[in-house]
Design an enzyme around this catalytic site. Structure first.
Site, PDB file in Angstrom:
ATOM      1  N   ASP A 115       0.878  -1.178   0.000  1.00  0.00           N
ATOM      2  CA  ASP A 115       0.000   0.000   0.000  1.00  0.00           C
ATOM      3  C   ASP A 115       0.913   1.225   0.000  1.00  0.00           C
ATOM      4  O   ASP A 115       2.122   1.116   0.232  1.00  0.00           O
ATOM      5  CB  ASP A 115      -0.887  -0.015   1.264  1.00  0.00           C
ATOM      6  CG  ASP A 115      -1.753   1.240   1.366  1.00  0.00           C
ATOM      7  OD1 ASP A 115      -2.339   1.651   0.350  1.00  0.00           O
ATOM      8  OD2 ASP A 115      -1.834   1.834   2.462  1.00  0.00           O
ATOM      9  N   SER A 116       0.320   2.391  -0.208  1.00  0.00           N
ATOM     10  CA  SER A 116       1.112   3.619  -0.148  1.00  0.00           C
ATOM     11  C   SER A 116       1.581   3.899   1.290  1.00  0.00           C
ATOM     12  O   SER A 116       2.561   4.595   1.476  1.00  0.00           O
ATOM     13  CB  SER A 116       0.263   4.792  -0.631  1.00  0.00           C
ATOM     14  OG  SER A 116      -0.925   4.848   0.136  1.00  0.00           O
ATOM     15  N   CYS A 149      -4.412  -1.548  -1.683  1.00  0.00           N
ATOM     16  CA  CYS A 149      -4.594  -0.117  -1.925  1.00  0.00           C
ATOM     17  C   CYS A 149      -5.549  -0.005  -3.109  1.00  0.00           C
ATOM     18  O   CYS A 149      -5.294  -0.597  -4.166  1.00  0.00           O
ATOM     19  CB  CYS A 149      -3.250   0.520  -2.252  1.00  0.00           C
ATOM     20  SG  CYS A 149      -3.343   2.217  -2.826  1.00  0.00           S
ATOM     21  N   GLU A 173      -6.199   9.788   9.387  1.00  0.00           N
ATOM     22  CA  GLU A 173      -4.827   9.699   9.903  1.00  0.00           C
ATOM     23  C   GLU A 173      -4.620  10.639  11.096  1.00  0.00           C
ATOM     24  O   GLU A 173      -3.820  10.354  11.980  1.00  0.00           O
ATOM     25  CB  GLU A 173      -3.817   9.971   8.785  1.00  0.00           C
ATOM     26  CG  GLU A 173      -3.870   8.856   7.754  1.00  0.00           C
ATOM     27  CD  GLU A 173      -2.625   8.729   6.903  1.00  0.00           C
ATOM     28  OE1 GLU A 173      -1.694   9.524   7.053  1.00  0.00           O
ATOM     29  OE2 GLU A 173      -2.620   7.816   6.058  1.00  0.00           O
ATOM     30  N   CYS A 177     -11.606   2.763  -0.387  1.00  0.00           N
ATOM     31  CA  CYS A 177     -10.306   3.246   0.065  1.00  0.00           C
ATOM     32  C   CYS A 177     -10.001   2.502   1.361  1.00  0.00           C
ATOM     33  O   CYS A 177     -10.890   2.311   2.197  1.00  0.00           O
ATOM     34  CB  CYS A 177     -10.352   4.751   0.305  1.00  0.00           C
ATOM     35  SG  CYS A 177      -8.826   5.403   1.034  1.00  0.00           S
ATOM     36  N   HIS A 186      -8.542   3.281   4.011  1.00  0.00           N
ATOM     37  CA  HIS A 186      -8.692   3.993   5.297  1.00  0.00           C
ATOM     38  C   HIS A 186     -10.138   3.971   5.814  1.00  0.00           C
ATOM     39  O   HIS A 186     -10.372   4.196   6.995  1.00  0.00           O
ATOM     40  CB  HIS A 186      -8.289   5.461   5.158  1.00  0.00           C
ATOM     41  CG  HIS A 186      -6.818   5.703   5.101  1.00  0.00           C
ATOM     42  ND1 HIS A 186      -6.018   5.201   4.109  1.00  0.00           N
ATOM     43  CD2 HIS A 186      -6.000   6.416   5.924  1.00  0.00           C
ATOM     44  CE1 HIS A 186      -4.770   5.602   4.323  1.00  0.00           C
ATOM     45  NE2 HIS A 186      -4.729   6.338   5.411  1.00  0.00           N
TER      46      HIS A 186
HETATM   47  N1  DGL Z   1      -4.481   3.472   0.333  1.00  0.00           N
HETATM   48  C1  DGL Z   1      -5.021   4.435  -0.602  1.00  0.00           C
HETATM   49  C2  DGL Z   1      -6.267   3.835  -1.270  1.00  0.00           C
HETATM   50  O1  DGL Z   1      -6.821   2.861  -0.796  1.00  0.00           O
HETATM   51  C3  DGL Z   1      -5.359   5.741   0.079  1.00  0.00           C
HETATM   52  C4  DGL Z   1      -4.152   6.529   0.531  1.00  0.00           C
HETATM   53  C5  DGL Z   1      -3.403   7.185  -0.611  1.00  0.00           C
HETATM   54  O2  DGL Z   1      -3.955   8.042  -1.316  1.00  0.00           O
HETATM   55  O3  DGL Z   1      -2.242   6.823  -0.814  1.00  0.00           O
HETATM   56  O4  DGL Z   1      -6.674   4.331  -2.289  1.00  0.00           O
END
Ligand code: DGL
Length: 275
Positions: A18-19, A81, A160, A192, A194
């Site tokens: 993931d990012s 992600c 966050e 997403c 999060h």
């Molecule tokens: N993990 C990213 C997603 O699910 C969200 C966070 C980001 O923009 O890097 O799209």
């Protein structure tokens, strides 16, 4: 964590990337469902967020993330992600032989498991909404759906910051959701990683009859089926371990990870990509 091969079955860890921290909601769901699986998690914290980057950049980052995991002998990769799944899953699958799962297919299947789902709202990063990956996947599986995509870029920073109970978050969520509710959605896809942390607040804001579909639990269930099909489940009795690698180390990550995983993340390693 080393790659172990018994006969022809690869019993190495599952690789997740993931990012940053968001993919840990998927890890948590997988740990609950498949506690015997070893997990190698890569968070590309040096280059987050992915949600506002161009498709080309996301594909390049995702490729480097996948290579990092493959070089460590993972038996399968979960692109934990939504933005990376939306832009890079097809190219990753073309390039690498290791099984690669994203978060979109599973979410779409789960949403359409409800035969009455007709009006579907999607909230996600700008990158995910702009890719139309969810919209296409839904329309391919069922004709006649009415689909509304809503980019919700403020939600990741609010989660966050741990502003889950802050009135500002309720206000922002309502601003994003009111147009979808006005259009009469029966299903809301939390596209997403999060957003599972926002589920209690979403339940307060949305009408009771709107079904919520999140990337984390649906992906874990899909992964379980795939591992069974591919004969890749961890050996019975294995106690799954989690190893986290980050491209940028910060104390803040540990605090965030504890909230996303609902437990301490253990030792975190520095990852150097392309090495
Ligand atoms: N993990 C990213 C997603 O699910 C969200 C966070 C980001 O923009 O890097 O799209």
């Amino acid at each position: 964590m080393k790659r172990r091969t018994i006969g022809s079955v690869n019993t190495g860890p599952l690789g997740f990337f993931d990012s940053g921290v968001g993919g840990l909601t998927v890890v948590r769901a997988v740990q609950e469902l498949l506690p015997g699986e070893d997990i190698l998690y890569l968070g590309d914290t040096a280059r987050l967020p992915y949600g506002s980057k161009s498709p080309e950049t996301i594909r390049q980052f995702a490729d480097e993330d996948a290579r990092f995991l493959i070089a460590r002998g993972v038996k399968a990769i979960v692109v934990a992600c939504n933005t990376a799944t939306a832009h890079a899953l097809p190219s990753l699958r073309q390039q690498y032989r290791v099984p690669i799962l994203g978060v979109i297919e599973a979410g779409v299947d789960a949403a359409l498991a409800n035969p009455n789902a007709e009006r579907i709202g999607i909230i996600a990063t700008r990158g995910t909404i702009g890719s139309h990956a969810y919209q296409h996947a839904l329309a391919l599986r069922r004709t006649g759906l009415i689909i509304h995509g809503q980019a919700a870029p403020l939600l990741v920073p609010l989660v966050e910051e741990n502003w889950i109970d802050h009135p500002a978050t309720a206000m922002v969520l309502k601003t994003y959701l009111d147009p979808l509710v006005e259009k009469g959605i029966d299903t809301l896809m939390l596209a997403c990683t999060h957003y599972p942390l926002l589920i209690p607040l979403l339940r307060e804001i949305l009408p009771d009859d709107v079904c919520l579909v999140d990337s984390a639990t649906t992906c874990a269930e899909h992964l379980q089926k795939e591992l069974v099909n591919l004969n890749l489940l961890a050996p019975a009795g294995n106690e799954g371990k989690l190893e986290i690698h980050l491209t940028d180390l910060s104390e803040e990550f540990e605090v965030l990870a504890r909230r996303f995983l609902k437990k301490a993340p253990g030792r975190i390693h520095r990852a150097v990509l392309g090495g």
